[in-house]
Write a protein that holds these residues in place. Structure first.
Motif, PDB file in Angstrom:
ATOM      1  N   ASN A  77      91.686  37.338 -37.371  1.00  0.00           N
ATOM      2  CA  ASN A  77      91.751  36.122 -38.173  1.00  0.00           C
ATOM      3  C   ASN A  77      91.605  34.957 -37.090  1.00  0.00           C
ATOM      4  O   ASN A  77      90.911  33.793 -37.757  1.00  0.00           O
ATOM      5  CB  ASN A  77      93.099  36.067 -38.806  1.00  0.00           C
ATOM      6  CG  ASN A  77      93.019  36.859 -40.202  1.00  0.00           C
ATOM      7  OD1 ASN A  77      91.905  37.115 -40.641  1.00  0.00           O
ATOM      8  ND2 ASN A  77      94.153  37.608 -40.554  1.00  0.00           N
ATOM      9  N   LEU A  78      92.290  34.844 -36.217  1.00  0.00           N
ATOM     10  CA  LEU A  78      92.454  33.837 -35.325  1.00  0.00           C
ATOM     11  C   LEU A  78      91.139  33.517 -34.569  1.00  0.00           C
ATOM     12  O   LEU A  78      90.705  32.082 -34.130  1.00  0.00           O
ATOM     13  CB  LEU A  78      93.442  34.079 -34.177  1.00  0.00           C
ATOM     14  CG  LEU A  78      94.868  34.073 -34.549  1.00  0.00           C
ATOM     15  CD1 LEU A  78      95.930  34.044 -33.484  1.00  0.00           C
ATOM     16  CD2 LEU A  78      95.178  32.531 -35.316  1.00  0.00           C
ATOM     17  N   HIS A  79      90.254  34.457 -34.127  1.00  0.00           N
ATOM     18  CA  HIS A  79      89.027  34.267 -33.735  1.00  0.00           C
ATOM     19  C   HIS A  79      87.922  33.992 -34.772  1.00  0.00           C
ATOM     20  O   HIS A  79      86.787  33.450 -34.211  1.00  0.00           O
ATOM     21  CB  HIS A  79      88.515  35.534 -32.976  1.00  0.00           C
ATOM     22  CG  HIS A  79      89.363  35.865 -31.623  1.00  0.00           C
ATOM     23  ND1 HIS A  79      90.497  36.387 -31.584  1.00  0.00           N
ATOM     24  CD2 HIS A  79      88.564  35.333 -30.381  1.00  0.00           C
ATOM     25  CE1 HIS A  79      90.805  36.309 -30.061  1.00  0.00           C
ATOM     26  NE2 HIS A  79      89.801  35.786 -29.575  1.00  0.00           N
ATOM     27  N   LYS A  82      86.106  30.413 -39.345  1.00  0.00           N
ATOM     28  CA  LYS A  82      86.002  30.127 -40.760  1.00  0.00           C
ATOM     29  C   LYS A  82      87.219  29.938 -41.696  1.00  0.00           C
ATOM     30  O   LYS A  82      87.346  29.626 -42.525  1.00  0.00           O
ATOM     31  CB  LYS A  82      85.293  31.341 -41.523  1.00  0.00           C
ATOM     32  CG  LYS A  82      84.623  30.808 -42.886  1.00  0.00           C
ATOM     33  CD  LYS A  82      83.653  32.093 -43.169  1.00  0.00           C
ATOM     34  CE  LYS A  82      82.906  31.819 -44.502  1.00  0.00           C
ATOM     35  NZ  LYS A  82      81.878  32.679 -45.240  1.00  0.00           N
ATOM     36  N   ASN A  83      88.234  30.514 -40.866  1.00  0.00           N
ATOM     37  CA  ASN A  83      89.786  30.429 -41.359  1.00  0.00           C
ATOM     38  C   ASN A  83      90.202  29.031 -41.128  1.00  0.00           C
ATOM     39  O   ASN A  83      91.588  28.909 -41.691  1.00  0.00           O
ATOM     40  CB  ASN A  83      90.643  31.640 -40.575  1.00  0.00           C
ATOM     41  CG  ASN A  83      90.116  32.977 -41.210  1.00  0.00           C
ATOM     42  OD1 ASN A  83      89.556  33.341 -42.318  1.00  0.00           O
ATOM     43  ND2 ASN A  83      90.256  33.894 -40.186  1.00  0.00           N
ATOM     44  N   PHE A  84      89.730  28.127 -40.434  1.00  0.00           N
ATOM     45  CA  PHE A  84      90.157  26.845 -40.098  1.00  0.00           C
ATOM     46  C   PHE A  84      89.644  25.743 -41.167  1.00  0.00           C
ATOM     47  O   PHE A  84      88.310  25.813 -41.517  1.00  0.00           O
ATOM     48  CB  PHE A  84      90.228  26.650 -38.558  1.00  0.00           C
ATOM     49  CG  PHE A  84      90.947  27.499 -37.940  1.00  0.00           C
ATOM     50  CD1 PHE A  84      92.251  27.262 -37.747  1.00  0.00           C
ATOM     51  CD2 PHE A  84      90.190  28.723 -37.314  1.00  0.00           C
ATOM     52  CE1 PHE A  84      93.043  28.374 -36.837  1.00  0.00           C
ATOM     53  CE2 PHE A  84      90.797  29.798 -36.644  1.00  0.00           C
ATOM     54  CZ  PHE A  84      92.381  29.471 -36.386  1.00  0.00           C
ATOM     55  N   LEU A 346      89.444  43.328 -26.293  1.00  0.00           N
ATOM     56  CA  LEU A 346      89.491  43.351 -27.625  1.00  0.00           C
ATOM     57  C   LEU A 346      90.516  42.086 -28.060  1.00  0.00           C
ATOM     58  O   LEU A 346      90.345  41.472 -29.354  1.00  0.00           O
ATOM     59  CB  LEU A 346      89.910  44.514 -28.064  1.00  0.00           C
ATOM     60  CG  LEU A 346      88.830  45.709 -28.344  1.00  0.00           C
ATOM     61  CD1 LEU A 346      89.543  46.881 -28.898  1.00  0.00           C
ATOM     62  CD2 LEU A 346      87.570  45.358 -28.801  1.00  0.00           C
ATOM     63  N   LEU A 347      91.487  41.747 -27.418  1.00  0.00           N
ATOM     64  CA  LEU A 347      92.313  40.896 -27.560  1.00  0.00           C
ATOM     65  C   LEU A 347      91.492  39.348 -27.299  1.00  0.00           C
ATOM     66  O   LEU A 347      91.705  38.475 -27.949  1.00  0.00           O
ATOM     67  CB  LEU A 347      93.564  40.762 -26.490  1.00  0.00           C
ATOM     68  CG  LEU A 347      94.816  41.694 -26.964  1.00  0.00           C
ATOM     69  CD1 LEU A 347      95.641  41.917 -25.645  1.00  0.00           C
ATOM     70  CD2 LEU A 347      95.301  41.526 -28.144  1.00  0.00           C
ATOM     71  N   ILE A 348      90.602  39.281 -26.554  1.00  0.00           N
ATOM     72  CA  ILE A 348      89.745  38.202 -26.215  1.00  0.00           C
ATOM     73  C   ILE A 348      88.515  38.139 -27.054  1.00  0.00           C
ATOM     74  O   ILE A 348      88.344  37.146 -27.741  1.00  0.00           O
ATOM     75  CB  ILE A 348      89.492  38.178 -24.944  1.00  0.00           C
ATOM     76  CG1 ILE A 348      90.525  38.074 -23.927  1.00  0.00           C
ATOM     77  CG2 ILE A 348      88.462  36.941 -24.592  1.00  0.00           C
ATOM     78  CD1 ILE A 348      89.989  38.123 -22.312  1.00  0.00           C
ATOM     79  N   LYS A 349      87.919  39.244 -27.483  1.00  0.00           N
ATOM     80  CA  LYS A 349      86.840  39.303 -28.362  1.00  0.00           C
ATOM     81  C   LYS A 349      86.935  40.476 -29.147  1.00  0.00           C
ATOM     82  O   LYS A 349      86.494  41.618 -28.656  1.00  0.00           O
ATOM     83  CB  LYS A 349      85.392  39.593 -27.454  1.00  0.00           C
ATOM     84  CG  LYS A 349      85.118  38.488 -26.520  1.00  0.00           C
ATOM     85  CD  LYS A 349      84.277  37.427 -27.355  1.00  0.00           C
ATOM     86  CE  LYS A 349      83.918  35.983 -26.576  1.00  0.00           C
ATOM     87  NZ  LYS A 349      83.206  35.068 -27.356  1.00  0.00           N
TER      88      LYS A 349
END
Length: 679
Positions: A77-79, A82-84, A346-349
């Motif tokens: 969600n944070l990456h 569109k959620n912002f 995966l934490l970064i991408k």
């Protein structure tokens, strides 16, 4: 070795599960954030109260694993920009047809299409308001336009368009592919409509692009052939956009496409070269620490220059961990190293998880470290050269166990001579890469002798010619292999069960192997009975008509293609492979199709539709017939009108308006995709 005994591996599995759930369930960002924060607070409370070792506290373990799942969901969600609220989609949500003043920066140059140059862009402003998000930019090709460069900033007055869904069953879903890169819309702009703005800001992508451009400019005077220069860029700079279709296909068909993708093989060789070059630093005080820092910095500099693709990011992350452990005398477990690199990446991408290169890279490495030692021990020749070739062969075979199922799922082909390509190329790849790095350094320093450049070009040409020869042995290239996701799971389950039994032959492992075989047989049976029994399809093909009728495990198709279009069309093949159909037959397009008491009438350019014996349920309009559609509807009273891709756009728009007024269903294949009728 029981992999799940390692805590980091369990945590990585939980993170992967969270990413999958976060991507497919579309959990709101605020809910995932609250859930993650709550579980982390609970985890902290359990940690402070626990007086025993963590492995003995089952509640701490369960909460920790649940926390990692929620972290995976939140990471997705944070990456997703569109959620912002400042994502550009919130400024264009009212109407896509509305024109907007868009300011954007070029982020990535893609391989051009037949009619458009393509770029990934970062949206900076919409109508003067700051915005974020990525989009796809299409610039119409013309003779005077120049290619845009990374970090160039432009302003254009244009409108956003939705990405196109696949128009035919079995077709590659480019829209879904871009969605996994957080790209949801596209722009179509002519070069003359772009206003370039001056900027002094350089991103990391722009810096990498400038370095690549500088290297290529230095190599240009040495007159490398286009295919040679394209392979040099792929091998050493991670850029494959300039590789011709013919050369790329040859490497794919020869089973050597991994050579062109900067991955673990390339990074491992580069790490070895750098380790040797920096070995003198170990004599200094804190020399090993300095060497380790330099190695990691150089590896990541290379990754940035190579474009930070999924495969190179995976390889550099993994080898960075290896370099740290190797130079600081810390023992490393390869499975832990793999798990840590997956976790970090995966934490970064997080959506790298769905990248084909990422999946192939890790599956190949996991198979090599697990299976290769067993295969290598089967025979250990005393001759040094023979031993090296035998080990290369066992590594190649081991890697295939890891990637064959997923490769068949994505590409539906298997190169039977893959081992020949690898046995010939891989032993010399280290020399080629080292030679290539030297060539680039000398070229940048303006001290590269032309004879050395010519020699390197000849080596690359020889490699291309050899790969081309292997690829042309068509009898050993198995194509159009149907392979669905259930097959992938079934064959991986069988592979794991087989090697588990092979390593330790006992009753439990034998039972597991037999269960895997039975499950695979069940998958075969399910696939066989899930095939479409009777299905009629009007496919979309621009400027042509293509009709298919599926029954009795075969598809009968008809079209009006010429010989060239027939050779270059994969629509029927993609459909047949998706549905596991074994045979294809060709017929002429019939004027009438009787589909189990449902009748479809075909009206072509002749415009003949005066039938009195029956009333068709469907009318297919093709080749732009000059008819009065209102009169046809009054006369035949069909339930639905279908217009395929062979019709003029103006005709289709006129027919759509008429059908809308008369409230009659109208199916336009260029918008809605293929018309599929189960009967």
């Amino acid at each position: 070795m029981k992999l799940l005994n390692f805590t980091i591996i369990k945590l990585t599995f939980c993170l992967i599960l969270g990413i999958v759930l976060g991507y497919f369930l579309n959990i709101p960002v605020h809910i995932s954030a609250i859930g993650t924060l709550t579980i982390l607070v609970l985890l902290f409370i359990l940690l402070t109260r626990s007086k025993k070792r963590f492995s003995q506290n089952i509640w701490f373990g369960c909460v920790a694993f649940l926390a990692m799942v929620l972290v995976g969901i939140l990471t997705v969600n944070l990456h997703n920009q569109k959620n912002f609220t400042n994502h550009y989609s919130n400024s264009i949500s009212k109407s896509l047809d509305e024109l907007h003043t868009v300011t954007f920066r070029i982020r990535e140059v893609l391989k051009p299409g037949n009619y458009y140059d393509k770029y990934v862009i970062d949206i900076l402003e919409i109508n003067g308001n700051k915005a974020i998000g990525k989009s796809l930019l299409n610039i119409k090709k013309d003779s005077i336009s120049n290619n845009l460069k990374v970090d160039n900033i432009f302003v254009a007055r244009t409108n956003f368009k939705n990405l196109i869904d696949p128009l035919n069953p079995g077709q590659f879903n480019y829209k879904n592919y871009l969605k996994k890169k957080y790209i949801y819309h596209q722009l179509f702009v002519e070069n003359t409509a772009l206003l370039q703005l001056s900027t002094k800001h350089t991103t990391i992508f722009g810096l990498a692009n400038n370095i690549r451009a500088h290297v290529n400019a230095k190599l240009k005077p040495y007159n490398f052939k286009p295919d040679e220069l394209a392979i040099i860029n792929a091998l050493l700079l991670g850029q494959r956009q300039d590789i011709s279709e013919e050369v790329y296909t040859s490497y794919t068909n020869a089973g050597a496409i991994h050579i062109l993708a900067v991955s673990g093989l390339h990074v491992g060789i580069i790490l070895l070269i750098l380790s040797i070059a920096l070995k003198a630093l170990e004599r200094l005080k804190h020399g090993k620490l300095i060497k380790t820092i330099l190695l990691v910095l150089m590896l990541w500099s290379f990754a940035i220059i190579a474009g930070l693709s999924a495969s190179v990011t995976r390889a550099v992350t993994m080898f960075s961990i290896v370099a740290i452990g190797m130079n600081l005398n810390r023992p490393t477990n390869i499975y832990n190293t793999l798990a840590i690199s997956i976790l970090v990446i995966l934490l970064i991408k997080p959506l790298f998880l769905f990248d084909v290169g990422f999946q192939l890279s890790y599956l190949a490495v996991l198979a090599i470290v697990t299976i290769d030692p067993v295969l290598y021990k089967l025979w250990q020749p005393k001759n040094w050269l023979l031993d090296k070739y035998w080990h290369t062969f066992t590594i190649t075979i081991a890697a295939q166990f890891g990637i064959i199922p997923i490769s068949l799922y994505y590409f539906h082909q298997f190169p039977g001579l893959f081992f020949i390509s690898n046995l010939v190329i891989i032993p010399f790849l280290g020399v080629v890469l080292a030679f290539g790095v030297l060539i680039m350094l000398l070229a940048v320093l303006n001290v590269l002798p032309k004879i050395i450049a010519s020699l390197f070009g000849s080596v690359i040409s020889w490699m291309n010619n050899f790969i081309g020869w292997v690829a042309h042995q068509e009898g050993f290239l198995f194509q159009d292999i149907p392979f669905n996701i259930l097959y992938v799971l079934g064959f991986y389950g069988l592979t794991i069960a087989f090697f588990k039994w092979f390593f330790k032959k006992n009753y439990t492992n034998l039972k597991l192997l037999l269960i895997a075989i039975i499950l695979l047989q069940c998958i075969f049976i399910y696939t066989e009975y899930s095939k479409p029994e009777k299905q009629f399809i009007v496919f979309h093909k621009s400027r042509y008509s293509l009709i298919g009728d599926t029954h009795n495990n075969k598809i009968t198709f008809a079209h009006d293609f010429d010989s060239i279009i027939t050779l270059n069309t994969n629509v029927i093949r993609d459909y047949a492979v998706k549905h596991h159909l074994k045979t294809e037959e060709q017929q002429n397009i019939a004027p009438i199709y009787n589909l189990n008491n449902k009748i479809l009438l075909v009206v072509d350019s002749l415009g003949v539709y005066n039938v009195t014996r029956f009333k068709p349920d469907y009318v297919l309009l093709r080749q732009s017939p000059k008819i009065n559609l209102n009169r046809l509807i009054d006369s035949l009273k069909p339930k639905q009108i279908i217009a395929d891709g062979s019709n003029y756009k103006s005709y289709i728009e006129h027919w759509e308006v008429i059908c809308k007024k008369r409230k009659l269903p109208f199916h336009q294949t260029s918008k809605k995709g293929a018309f599929v009728l189960n009967y």
